[in-house]
Design a protein around this motif. Structure first.
Motif, PDB file in Angstrom:
ATOM      1  N   HIS A 255       0.693  -1.273   0.018  1.00 37.35           N
ATOM      2  CA  HIS A 255      -0.065  -0.125   0.106  1.00 37.35           C
ATOM      3  C   HIS A 255       0.808   1.338  -0.080  1.00 37.35           C
ATOM      4  O   HIS A 255       0.819   2.019  -0.709  1.00 37.35           O
ATOM      5  CB  HIS A 255      -0.731  -0.011   1.172  1.00 37.35           C
ATOM      6  CG  HIS A 255      -1.786   1.200   1.526  1.00 37.35           C
ATOM      7  ND1 HIS A 255      -3.407   1.091   1.197  1.00 37.35           N
ATOM      8  CD2 HIS A 255      -1.608   2.347   1.719  1.00 37.35           C
ATOM      9  CE1 HIS A 255      -3.784   2.158   1.279  1.00 37.35           C
ATOM     10  NE2 HIS A 255      -2.739   3.145   1.904  1.00 37.35           N
ATOM     11  N   GLY A 259       1.665   1.639  -4.031  1.00 36.01           N
ATOM     12  CA  GLY A 259       0.127   1.900  -3.837  1.00 36.01           C
ATOM     13  C   GLY A 259       0.128   3.413  -3.915  1.00 36.01           C
ATOM     14  O   GLY A 259      -0.254   3.693  -5.255  1.00 36.01           O
ATOM     15  N   GLU A 263      -0.625   6.074  -7.696  1.00 36.15           N
ATOM     16  CA  GLU A 263      -1.423   6.991  -7.960  1.00 36.15           C
ATOM     17  C   GLU A 263      -1.362   8.079  -8.995  1.00 36.15           C
ATOM     18  O   GLU A 263      -0.302   8.868  -8.783  1.00 36.15           O
ATOM     19  CB  GLU A 263      -2.055   7.431  -6.520  1.00 36.15           C
ATOM     20  CG  GLU A 263      -2.568   6.615  -5.665  1.00 36.15           C
ATOM     21  CD  GLU A 263      -2.720   6.824  -4.207  1.00 36.15           C
ATOM     22  OE1 GLU A 263      -3.345   6.333  -3.465  1.00 36.15           O
ATOM     23  OE2 GLU A 263      -2.151   7.951  -3.870  1.00 36.15           O
ATOM     24  N   HIS A 290      -1.070  -6.664  -7.362  1.00 34.91           N
ATOM     25  CA  HIS A 290      -2.218  -5.940  -8.018  1.00 34.91           C
ATOM     26  C   HIS A 290      -2.918  -4.675  -7.199  1.00 34.91           C
ATOM     27  O   HIS A 290      -2.690  -4.620  -6.087  1.00 34.91           O
ATOM     28  CB  HIS A 290      -3.155  -7.360  -7.846  1.00 34.91           C
ATOM     29  CG  HIS A 290      -2.841  -8.275  -8.911  1.00 34.91           C
ATOM     30  ND1 HIS A 290      -3.756  -8.534 -10.245  1.00 34.91           N
ATOM     31  CD2 HIS A 290      -2.052  -9.128  -8.968  1.00 34.91           C
ATOM     32  CE1 HIS A 290      -3.207  -9.674 -10.706  1.00 34.91           C
ATOM     33  NE2 HIS A 290      -2.227 -10.028  -9.929  1.00 34.91           N
ATOM     34  N   GLU A 291      -3.685  -3.903  -8.142  1.00 31.79           N
ATOM     35  CA  GLU A 291      -4.565  -2.996  -7.432  1.00 31.79           C
ATOM     36  C   GLU A 291      -5.754  -2.946  -8.320  1.00 31.79           C
ATOM     37  O   GLU A 291      -5.961  -2.797  -9.379  1.00 31.79           O
ATOM     38  CB  GLU A 291      -3.681  -1.636  -7.643  1.00 31.79           C
ATOM     39  CG  GLU A 291      -4.193  -0.509  -6.314  1.00 31.79           C
ATOM     40  CD  GLU A 291      -5.620  -0.569  -5.574  1.00 31.79           C
ATOM     41  OE1 GLU A 291      -5.804  -0.687  -4.677  1.00 31.79           O
ATOM     42  OE2 GLU A 291      -6.369  -0.377  -6.906  1.00 31.79           O
ATOM     43  N   ASP A 313      -8.899  -4.298 -12.459  1.00 32.78           N
ATOM     44  CA  ASP A 313      -7.682  -5.103 -11.838  1.00 32.78           C
ATOM     45  C   ASP A 313      -6.377  -4.922 -12.264  1.00 32.78           C
ATOM     46  O   ASP A 313      -6.247  -5.412 -13.403  1.00 32.78           O
ATOM     47  CB  ASP A 313      -8.270  -6.635 -11.711  1.00 32.78           C
ATOM     48  CG  ASP A 313      -7.060  -7.371 -10.989  1.00 32.78           C
ATOM     49  OD1 ASP A 313      -6.491  -6.875 -10.322  1.00 32.78           O
ATOM     50  OD2 ASP A 313      -7.113  -8.745 -10.839  1.00 32.78           O
ATOM     51  N   ASN A 342     -10.224   4.064 -10.269  1.00 30.10           N
ATOM     52  CA  ASN A 342      -9.782   4.146  -9.110  1.00 30.10           C
ATOM     53  C   ASN A 342      -9.821   5.534  -8.545  1.00 30.10           C
ATOM     54  O   ASN A 342      -9.146   6.232  -7.711  1.00 30.10           O
ATOM     55  CB  ASN A 342      -8.177   3.917  -8.919  1.00 30.10           C
ATOM     56  CG  ASN A 342      -7.935   2.415  -9.091  1.00 30.10           C
ATOM     57  OD1 ASN A 342      -7.885   1.885 -10.093  1.00 30.10           O
ATOM     58  ND2 ASN A 342      -7.639   1.784  -7.730  1.00 30.10           N
ATOM     59  N   MET A 356      -6.422   4.097  -3.817  1.00 31.02           N
ATOM     60  CA  MET A 356      -6.451   2.507  -3.794  1.00 31.02           C
ATOM     61  C   MET A 356      -7.668   1.999  -3.487  1.00 31.02           C
ATOM     62  O   MET A 356      -8.654   2.547  -2.822  1.00 31.02           O
ATOM     63  CB  MET A 356      -5.364   2.163  -2.775  1.00 31.02           C
ATOM     64  CG  MET A 356      -4.029   2.183  -3.367  1.00 31.02           C
ATOM     65  SD  MET A 356      -2.761   2.010  -2.178  1.00 31.02           S
ATOM     66  CE  MET A 356      -2.343   3.477  -1.543  1.00 31.02           C
ATOM     67  N   ASN A 358      -8.322  -2.210  -3.574  1.00 29.35           N
ATOM     68  CA  ASN A 358      -7.572  -3.654  -2.962  1.00 29.35           C
ATOM     69  C   ASN A 358      -6.001  -3.600  -3.481  1.00 29.35           C
ATOM     70  O   ASN A 358      -5.897  -3.855  -4.788  1.00 29.35           O
ATOM     71  CB  ASN A 358      -8.510  -5.012  -3.561  1.00 29.35           C
ATOM     72  CG  ASN A 358      -9.667  -4.994  -3.067  1.00 29.35           C
ATOM     73  OD1 ASN A 358      -9.888  -4.934  -1.875  1.00 29.35           O
ATOM     74  ND2 ASN A 358     -10.672  -4.866  -3.945  1.00 29.35           N
ATOM     75  N   THR A 359      -5.152  -3.745  -2.757  1.00 26.11           N
ATOM     76  CA  THR A 359      -3.858  -3.686  -3.139  1.00 26.11           C
ATOM     77  C   THR A 359      -3.143  -5.074  -2.475  1.00 26.11           C
ATOM     78  O   THR A 359      -3.270  -4.983  -1.096  1.00 26.11           O
ATOM     79  CB  THR A 359      -3.219  -2.287  -2.804  1.00 26.11           C
ATOM     80  OG1 THR A 359      -3.880  -1.375  -2.856  1.00 26.11           O
ATOM     81  CG2 THR A 359      -1.789  -2.138  -3.333  1.00 26.11           C
ATOM     82  N   THR A 457     -10.090   1.191   2.239  1.00 27.34           N
ATOM     83  CA  THR A 457      -9.054   0.268   1.498  1.00 27.34           C
ATOM     84  C   THR A 457      -8.883  -1.026   2.062  1.00 27.34           C
ATOM     85  O   THR A 457      -9.083  -0.749   3.355  1.00 27.34           O
ATOM     86  CB  THR A 457      -7.849   1.131   0.920  1.00 27.34           C
ATOM     87  OG1 THR A 457      -6.975   1.470   2.355  1.00 27.34           O
ATOM     88  CG2 THR A 457      -7.983   2.242   0.332  1.00 27.34           C
ATOM     89  N   ASP A 459      -5.783  -4.083   1.896  1.00 24.98           N
ATOM     90  CA  ASP A 459      -4.436  -4.644   1.445  1.00 24.98           C
ATOM     91  C   ASP A 459      -4.168  -6.021   1.986  1.00 24.98           C
ATOM     92  O   ASP A 459      -4.592  -6.208   3.147  1.00 24.98           O
ATOM     93  CB  ASP A 459      -3.242  -3.535   1.384  1.00 24.98           C
ATOM     94  CG  ASP A 459      -3.387  -2.825   2.874  1.00 24.98           C
ATOM     95  OD1 ASP A 459      -2.908  -3.634   3.711  1.00 24.98           O
ATOM     96  OD2 ASP A 459      -3.525  -1.664   2.960  1.00 24.98           O
TER      97      ASP A 459
END
Lengths: 471, 426
Positions: A255, A259, A263, A290-291, A313, A342, A356, A358-359, A457, A459
């Motif tokens: 994250h 993460g 951004e 993944h994010e 994803d 996002n 974010m 799901n990270t 969020t 993670d």
């Protein structure tokens, strides 16, 4: 069944207002939110029951000649013509101000495909199917059990938060509605030891209904063990060590490291070093990250984001190579790329930023036992307290409650804490030489942008073995 | 919404007491990336924050909910009914709401857009004057019209204005570009104070660009200033609070000398209803307690427990109300004495983390200074950590003061023997 939301009533009103105004602007959208939630909190000596994460209102975004303005309201008139007039007045006043003051603006153009749909997620156990009385009673039992099992605990806390999100997104080309639940629970033990008052915390969370209570009820041994650990924890000798991070800490690193670092509103501001590392190695080849809201279901899994972009994803790091970032719609427009789903707001009252969802690091093939056995002197790190990003300079700060000593491949039983993990993100990620086959996600916390704009969020990831500076 | 809600609350027989805070917030917001506006925003929202109290079986329960302007009378009836049912399930020790309070309304109005324009123009002027480099900044100007009503006939209306500025500043040493982030919340715009802050942040950004890695000192005296002093002293604020004491999150006891065997400055502070730069000034609290300044810690001795009416009643101590502002007395040392050699001063953490329960504090150093042999050298990286309740035996507070949101007190403090985890050999 979900309780009917006011958005069902607002939908035709907003659609008509948007239709009436659509020729006045190059782009116009309205996001309406109606989120209902309750927090049940039982402490040893007092209890609370209050609204939790609630919001109800609309935000309209308009673009004219590339300039972007927004207005957030929660007092809506009952007919579409009046709503259109109210929005037009608030939006046009801002466009007028920009032109009167000769303000130079960043340009944005949002092209949208036609999309309609209703996305409803029902919880396994609806919140309303368990009575308030039962929820409070079960939390009270947990508090009693925790406190009864360790005389050093002076205050035990058991809490459950239940939230149902309803969102409606209307623009010229889009008519999207979603409803989904999320819930979280936590146990806290406040205990007094030789070094004063210490606190331990464990949590459960997910895109779940009242079944979260059952999960919470399995956590009593965990909180008791953590209380024991924090009471005996000593300050660590600062230095660089071999460490193993639990999935919770791995998630925190993912994250904070890549993460926030990817951004892409930060790319627009040229605040992210990552923009010059696309297609370059930034981590060990064992790392894939993944994010996206389409990842494992958790508290930030949704069908579309706050700009009406369908969830994605994104593979951010693929076998150690930084592939791409995540983007909200305005940032994507300015960077000439597609948005990734996002764009999130703290609430309808706030601006969209790239955020974010799901990270996580993907699972590997290593075994935790082997990872511990491979350490001559180091620590197993656990207990996320907080983290902070530094996308420009790739520093990282993670505050952890516990570091368990490992000597000659075995845990010694000694505990240190609290611990601050610091270092350079790429050095840390490149030092990863083992990634376990476990996997878990955590979503009990909140994520800020800087020191504000708090959103949910999640993670997580696997156990990882790396080298890190602890202090 | 106001009249209907109040009527329903007053005529629901199961409700023993209630309180409502109506809050109308209007905001203007601007988001700049360098010299171009990213977007402009306006906000106008209204809420009623309702607390309903129900006595049952010698206990008291309360439930809270938020009333929206879109709620119909039927919605409000349902919400009140749910709140009554919820409150009946909560079994807390009995307590009562404060008696009727009367307060002088504070109702200053500002032109939010004019104020925002002034802040934006000032920001660009300061960037030019001090040759700084602003990456991006956000400006929020807010007005809040508040009406507090409770079942004991308290009905007080007051207004609060505040502004918030978040700024990212870059600097470049020719090899790498760095950034610093600053955020300021203020009740009124004071160009003189703001100019000092801008000059400092531009200078500090340049220093960070040329900072050397923090040496691994293991231990050193730590100097903190600005917001970090406020954050750290939150440990005292929390440890003396009635809620913390009742819920055993604090081991402080009234009359205790919390700084036993102190060799440095002894801490004194007052919790107060108003401070010059605070955005949280209010005549009454959320329960309707009329707020007045109360001395909490006097030369290290814990004199008065402060906090919410309910917890004060539980502890059987005088009710102070939920005061929001902390006024810490100046110390004995001048700035030059605080900034003497053999210390590190940390100006900017990645995030300064303070655990108000345990007293632990720490953070990664984004910008600090090593002060050695009378020379200040910029440093970056590594971290510091310590525990205020273990270290406050030897703490020094400056004579010079600062006034920031919710805090007035020493401009800088110096704490002996803090752990420093550096990133190069000392």
């Amino acid at each position: 069944m979900q309780k009917p939301s006011i958005l069902i009533l607002w939908r035709p009103l907003i659609k008509e207002a948007v239709r009436l105004l659509s020729d006045d602007y190059d782009y116009l959208s309205v996001l309406a939110s109606d989120t209902v939630g309750k927090m049940y909190q039982i402490r040893s000596r007092s209890s609370e029951l209050r609204d939790f994460m609630c919001e109800r209102g609309i935000v309209a975004r308009a673009i004219r000649s590339g300039s972007v303005v927004e207005v957030s309201l929660n007092q809506l008139p009952v007919d579409a013509t009046a709503l259109a007039a109210q929005l037009k007045s608030a939006l046009d006043a801002q466009f007028d101000w920009l032109s009167e003051n000769k303000v130079e603006t960043f340009s944005a153009h949002l092209a949208e495909e036609k999309q309609t749909g209703d996305f409803i997620v029902e919880p396994l156990v609806p919140f309303a199917s368990v009575s308030m009385e039962d929820k409070l009673k079960r939390l009270q039992e947990l508090v009693k059990e925790v406190q009864a099992k360790d005389g050093r605990i002076v205050n035990a806390i058991a809490a459950m938060g239940e939230v149902t999100v309803h969102k409606l997104f209307i623009s010229k080309n889009k008519d999207l509605y979603q409803a989904y639940p999320w819930s979280q629970g936590y146990l806290v033990g406040v205990a007094v030891g030789e070094k004063g008052v210490k606190m331990a915390f464990t949590s459960v969370s997910g895109q779940k209904g009242a079944e979260i209570l059952e999960e919470l009820e399995t956590k009593v041994p965990v909180i008791l063990s953590q209380v024991d650990d924090v009471l005996q924890a000593k300050p660590i000798e600062p230095g660089e060590y071999e460490v193993i991070c639990t999935p919770e800490i791995t998630g925190l690193i993912a994250h904070e490291a890549f993460g926030h670092g990817v951004e892409m509103d930060m790319f627009v501001k040229e605040r992210a070093l990552a923009m010059s590392y696309i297609d370059k190695p930034v981590a060990s080849a064992k790392v894939t990250m993944h994010e996206g809201a389409l990842g494992p279901k958790n508290v930030s899994s949704f069908a579309f984001d706050d700009e009406g972009v369908l969830a994605g994803d994104t593979i951010v790091i693929d076998n150690g190579i930084l592939k791409t970032g995540i983007a909200d719609a305005l940032s994507a427009s300015r960077l000439g790329i597609l948005p990734t789903g996002n764009g999130k707001r703290e609430s309808f009252e706030r601006k969209v930023y790239t955020r974010m969802t799901n990270t996580y690091f993907s699972a590997g093939i290593d075994r935790l036992d082997d990872m511990i056995a491979s350490i001559k002197f180091g620590y197993l790190l656990d207990g996320m307290e907080s983290g902070m990003e530094d996308p420009k300079n790739w520093g990282i700060q993670c505050v952890l409650s516990r570091a368990y000593e490992i000597v000659d491949g075995k845990k010694t039983g000694k505990v240190y804490g609290p611990v601050i993990l610091t270092g350079h993100v790429v050095d840390l990620l490149k030092s990863i030489d083992a990634v376990s086959d476990d996997f878990d996600m955590f979503g009990a916390g909140f994520c800020g942008k800087g020191h504000k704009e708090y959103v949910k969020t999640a993670d997580g990831g696997t156990y990882i073995k790396a080298k890190a500076r602890l202090g | 919404m106001e009249d209907i809600l109040l009527h329903l609350l007053r005529t629901t027989p199961q409700i023993h007491e209630f309180s409502v805070q109506f809050r109308q917030t209007d905001s203007a917001e601007w988001f700049y990336i360098r010299h171009k506006l990213d977007q402009s925003r306006r906000k106008s929202v209204k809420y009623g924050f309702v607390k309903v109290y129900v006595d049952h079986d010698g206990k008291r329960g309360h439930a809270e909910f938020i009333a929206y302007p879109s709620h119909t009378e039927e919605d409000l009836k349902t919400l009140i009914g749910d709140a009554v049912a919820s409150a009946k399930l909560i079994e807390n020790q009995a307590y009562v709401l404060p008696e009727k309070a009367e307060a002088t309304p504070l109702l200053e109005t500002v032109d939010r857009i004019e104020l925002g324009k002034k802040i934006i123009d000032f920001t660009f002027a300061m960037e030019a004057k001090y040759q700084g480099e602003i990456n991006s900044f956000e400006v929020f100007t807010n007005t809040h019209a508040i009406r507090f009503v409770n079942s004991n006939q308290t009905d007080v209306t007051y207004g609060v204005n505040d502004a918030f500025l978040e700024m990212i500043v870059n600097a470049n040493d020719g090899e790498k570009e760095i950034e610093l982030m600053r955020e300021w919340r203020f009740a009124s715009f004071d160009p003189r104070q703001m100019e000092i802050r801008y000059e400092e942040v531009f200078r500090e950004a340049r220093d960070r660009a040329s900072a050397m890695p923090t040496p691994d000192l293991k231990k050193a005296d730590l100097i903190l200033g600005g917001e970090n002093v406020k954050e750290l002293f939150g440990i005292y604020r929390s440890a003396t609070n009635a809620n913390s004491i009742f819920n055993k999150a604090s081991t402080f006891t009234q009359g205790q000398n919390v700084q036993e065997n102190a060799v440095g400055d002894k801490v004194s502070f007052t919790m107060t209803d108003r401070l010059v730069a605070s955005c949280a000034n209010a005549p009454i609290d959320e329960d309707g307690v009329l707020l007045k300044p109360v001395k909490i810690l006097d030369q290290g001795v814990f004199t008065t427990i402060w906090g919410e009416s309910r917890y004060c009643q539980y502890l059987d101590v005088p009710i102070t109300g939920n005061l929001k502002n902390m006024d810490v007395a100046s110390g004995s040392k001048s700035l030059s004495e605080i900034e003497r050699s053999n210390a590190i001063e940390v100006l900017d953490f990645s995030s300064f983390v303070v655990d108000e329960t345990s007293g632990d504090f720490g953070g990664e150093i984004r910008l600090g200074y090593l002060i050695k042999d009378g020379v200040k050298t910029a440093i970056s990286g590594g971290s510091i950590n310590g525990n205020l309740l273990e270290l406050h035996r030897n703490i020094e507070l400056s004579v010079e003061r600062q006034d920031i949101d919710r805090f007035s007190g020493p401009l800088k403090i110096r704490i002996a023997d803090v752990v420093v985890s550096g990133i190069k050999a000392a």
